[in-house]
Design an enzyme around this catalytic site. Structure first.
Site, mmCIF file in Angstrom:
data_model
loop_
_atom_site.group_PDB
_atom_site.id
_atom_site.type_symbol
_atom_site.label_atom_id
_atom_site.label_comp_id
_atom_site.label_asym_id
_atom_site.label_seq_id
_atom_site.Cartn_x
_atom_site.Cartn_y
_atom_site.Cartn_z
ATOM 1 C CB CYS A 131 -9.772 -2.648 -13.267
ATOM 2 S SG CYS A 131 -8.459 -3.679 -12.630
ATOM 3 C CG ASN A 147 -7.231 -3.536 -7.861
ATOM 4 O OD1 ASN A 147 -8.359 -3.726 -8.298
ATOM 5 N ND2 ASN A 147 -6.234 -3.089 -8.606
ATOM 6 C CG HIS A 190 -9.617 0.928 -10.304
ATOM 7 N ND1 HIS A 190 -10.331 -0.134 -9.781
ATOM 8 C CD2 HIS A 190 -8.464 0.397 -10.783
ATOM 9 C CE1 HIS A 190 -9.646 -1.236 -9.944
ATOM 10 N NE2 HIS A 190 -8.505 -0.957 -10.545
HETATM 11 O O1 UT7 Z 1 -6.172 -2.456 -11.306
HETATM 12 C C1 UT7 Z 1 -4.902 -2.762 -11.792
HETATM 13 C C2 UT7 Z 1 -4.030 -1.752 -11.791
HETATM 14 N N1 UT7 Z 1 -2.763 -1.903 -11.133
HETATM 15 C C3 UT7 Z 1 -2.371 -0.892 -10.380
HETATM 16 O O2 UT7 Z 1 -3.084 0.018 -10.116
HETATM 17 C C4 UT7 Z 1 -0.956 -0.880 -9.871
HETATM 18 C C5 UT7 Z 1 -0.408 0.518 -9.832
HETATM 19 N N2 UT7 Z 1 0.882 0.541 -9.182
HETATM 20 C C6 UT7 Z 1 1.029 0.517 -7.838
HETATM 21 O O3 UT7 Z 1 0.048 0.524 -7.119
HETATM 22 C C7 UT7 Z 1 2.423 0.544 -7.275
HETATM 23 O O4 UT7 Z 1 3.356 0.714 -8.323
HETATM 24 C C8 UT7 Z 1 2.791 -0.751 -6.455
HETATM 25 C C9 UT7 Z 1 1.999 -0.787 -5.177
HETATM 26 C C10 UT7 Z 1 2.489 -1.989 -7.285
HETATM 27 C C11 UT7 Z 1 4.256 -0.736 -6.126
HETATM 28 O O5 UT7 Z 1 4.582 0.436 -5.392
HETATM 29 P P1 UT7 Z 1 5.868 1.278 -5.762
HETATM 30 O O6 UT7 Z 1 5.948 2.381 -4.812
HETATM 31 O O7 UT7 Z 1 5.785 1.594 -7.222
HETATM 32 O O8 UT7 Z 1 7.001 0.259 -5.423
HETATM 33 P P2 UT7 Z 1 8.170 -0.301 -6.377
HETATM 34 O O9 UT7 Z 1 7.606 -1.268 -7.359
HETATM 35 O O10 UT7 Z 1 8.973 0.838 -6.897
HETATM 36 O O11 UT7 Z 1 9.043 -1.070 -5.338
HETATM 37 C C12 UT7 Z 1 9.771 -0.380 -4.327
HETATM 38 C C13 UT7 Z 1 10.447 -1.397 -3.436
HETATM 39 C C14 UT7 Z 1 11.235 -2.444 -4.211
HETATM 40 O O12 UT7 Z 1 12.382 -2.748 -3.478
HETATM 41 P P3 UT7 Z 1 13.809 -2.132 -3.888
HETATM 42 O O13 UT7 Z 1 14.060 -2.600 -5.279
HETATM 43 O O14 UT7 Z 1 13.637 -0.650 -3.789
HETATM 44 O O15 UT7 Z 1 14.733 -2.718 -2.861
HETATM 45 C C15 UT7 Z 1 10.311 -3.634 -4.217
HETATM 46 O O16 UT7 Z 1 11.008 -4.854 -4.326
HETATM 47 O O17 UT7 Z 1 9.460 -2.102 -2.694
HETATM 48 C C16 UT7 Z 1 9.657 -3.510 -2.863
HETATM 49 N N3 UT7 Z 1 8.369 -4.183 -2.774
HETATM 50 C C17 UT7 Z 1 7.880 -4.648 -1.618
HETATM 51 N N4 UT7 Z 1 8.385 -4.637 -0.363
HETATM 52 C C18 UT7 Z 1 7.626 -5.192 0.591
HETATM 53 C C19 UT7 Z 1 7.481 -4.442 -3.762
HETATM 54 N N5 UT7 Z 1 6.415 -5.072 -3.265
HETATM 55 C C20 UT7 Z 1 6.642 -5.210 -1.941
HETATM 56 C C21 UT7 Z 1 5.903 -5.785 -0.881
HETATM 57 N N6 UT7 Z 1 6.429 -5.737 0.355
HETATM 58 N N7 UT7 Z 1 4.692 -6.351 -1.068
#
Ligand code: UT7
Length: 327
Positions: A113, A284, A254
């Site tokens: 990115c 993004n 970003h």
């Molecule tokens: O330019 C590239 C750079 N990339 C980034 O900037 C990504 C940076 N990271 C993020 O933006 C965040 O980490 C995410 C948005 C990707 C994820 O958010 P999070 O708050 O870190 O969520 P998590 O990965 O800890 O997941 C929490 C829960 C999980 O469920 P359990 O295990 O707690 O039951 C996931 O399975 O949310 C669940 N989950 C979703 N639920 C509904 C993950 N994605 C989704 C979804 N819809 N799309």
């Protein structure tokens, strides 16, 4: 050393808008989850018969028009992208041809990115020395071509777009590039990868079966890195220029996740009013995220001539880059 000015900007996003509600009908997610965890409400998806160079060309045309220059005078074309049309030739060569440029130095810059801001930095060096005179820098990505629609934690984040900027040398105007900052933390390379299709894992039935041609991401690790590195870059760039937070008119982060931006803003205690957000509408867009935001804000009259703009970005690599510019 030559002074540099920002002559024009452009942007393009495909017509097809994909809402959180639509994604909720094809996978186990919800508008509420996506909105509260990321701030994203819609994103744009590229048409099936188009590719990254098509996005780049549209953004470039707008930038060339707004800069009021002749395309044949462009002698440097840099495209930040990690979704190039094909492995080679570079997307920049294809874009150069589609725009009818006159044999510029043209190359892709793969820094995740951060590609556009890396490109801004590279182009600045060429112009400063006078070796090149008019640079077209594009950030263009069609990341949705590489997102895995069985992985809800990544595919809801991304959209497709391009943004472009024209830089020229100028003897009688104030310098626009006040600060450039770049770096890489390769120890985080494993956190955002598209593993197959290169020399390490050439395409095979197994790489396809194991979904190795899609983007793989450890969102949590990137989130922590992003907050830390954004604060670090802002602090360093203010130190280097002697500017204070109050001197900055606009912050362009970003556009990856609203919570990353808000965490950095909160820790540095400056007004959110100065932050320009486009991720709610575009998601993004990888390398396009910064130039798309700059161009939209300039078109809307929010960023005006003379304004001081600070931008920071991070991406696969893990790369990071920032700049402070006078518009
Ligand atoms: O330019 C590239 C750079 N990339 C980034 O900037 C990504 C940076 N990271 C993020 O933006 C965040 O980490 C995410 C948005 C990707 C994820 O958010 P999070 O708050 O870190 O969520 P998590 O990965 O800890 O997941 C929490 C829960 C999980 O469920 P359990 O295990 O707690 O039951 C996931 O399975 O949310 C669940 N989950 C979703 N639920 C509904 C993950 N994605 C989704 C979804 N819809 N799309």
């Amino acid at each position: 050393m030559k002074n540099i000015v920002i002559k024009g900007t452009g942007h393009f996003a495909p017509k097809r808008i994909v809402t959180n509600e639509y994604l909720s009908t094809i996978m186990d997610t919800s508008d509420e989850w996506i909105k509260t965890r990321t701030g994203i409400e819609t994103r744009h998806y590229i048409d099936d018969d188009k590719c990254t160079s098509d996005l780049a060309v549209e953004a470039a045309k707008m930038a060339i028009k707004s800069a009021n220059i002749k395309p044949e005078d462009i002698d440097l074309l840099v495209i930040g992208t990690s979704s190039q049309d094909m492995i080679y030739p570079s997307t920049a060569c294809i874009v150069s041809d589609k725009l009818g440029l006159n044999r510029p130095m043209a190359f892709d810059l793969q820094a995740g990115c951060s590609g556009f801001v890396y490109g801004l930095s590279v182009a600045t060096q060429f112009l400063r020395t006078g070796h090149k005179k008019i640079a077209l820098i594009i950030g263009a990505d069609a990341i949705t071509r590489f997102t895995d629609f069985t992985d809800r934690a990544t595919c809801v984040l991304f959209g497709d777009a391009a943004g472009a900027i024209i830089l020229t040398t100028a003897d009688d105007e104030e310098d626009a590039i006040l600060c450039l900052y770049e770096g890489t933390d390769g120890s985080g390379a494993k956190y955002l990868t598209l593993p197959a299709g290169g020399s390490k894992e050439p395409a095979s039935p197994l790489t396809v079966e194991n979904r190795r041609h899609f983007l793989h991401m450890n969102g949590k690790e990137i989130f922590k890195f992003a907050v830390r590195i954004s604060i670090h870059m802002i602090t360093k760039m203010l130190e280097e220029t002697g500017l204070s937070i109050d001197d900055i008119d606009h912050f362009v982060f970003h556009q990856a996740n609203m919570r990353i931006i808000d965490a950095a803003v909160e820790r540095m205690s400056f007004s959110k009013e100065k932050v320009i957000y486009t991720l709610n509408e575009y998601g993004n867009t990888s390398s396009a995220s910064i130039p798309l935001t700059l161009s939209l804000a300039s078109e809307q009259g929010r960023i005006k001539k003379g304004d001081i703009v600070l931008m920071v970005v991070f991406g696969s690599g893990l790369t990071y880059a920032g700049s402070i510019v006078r518009w």
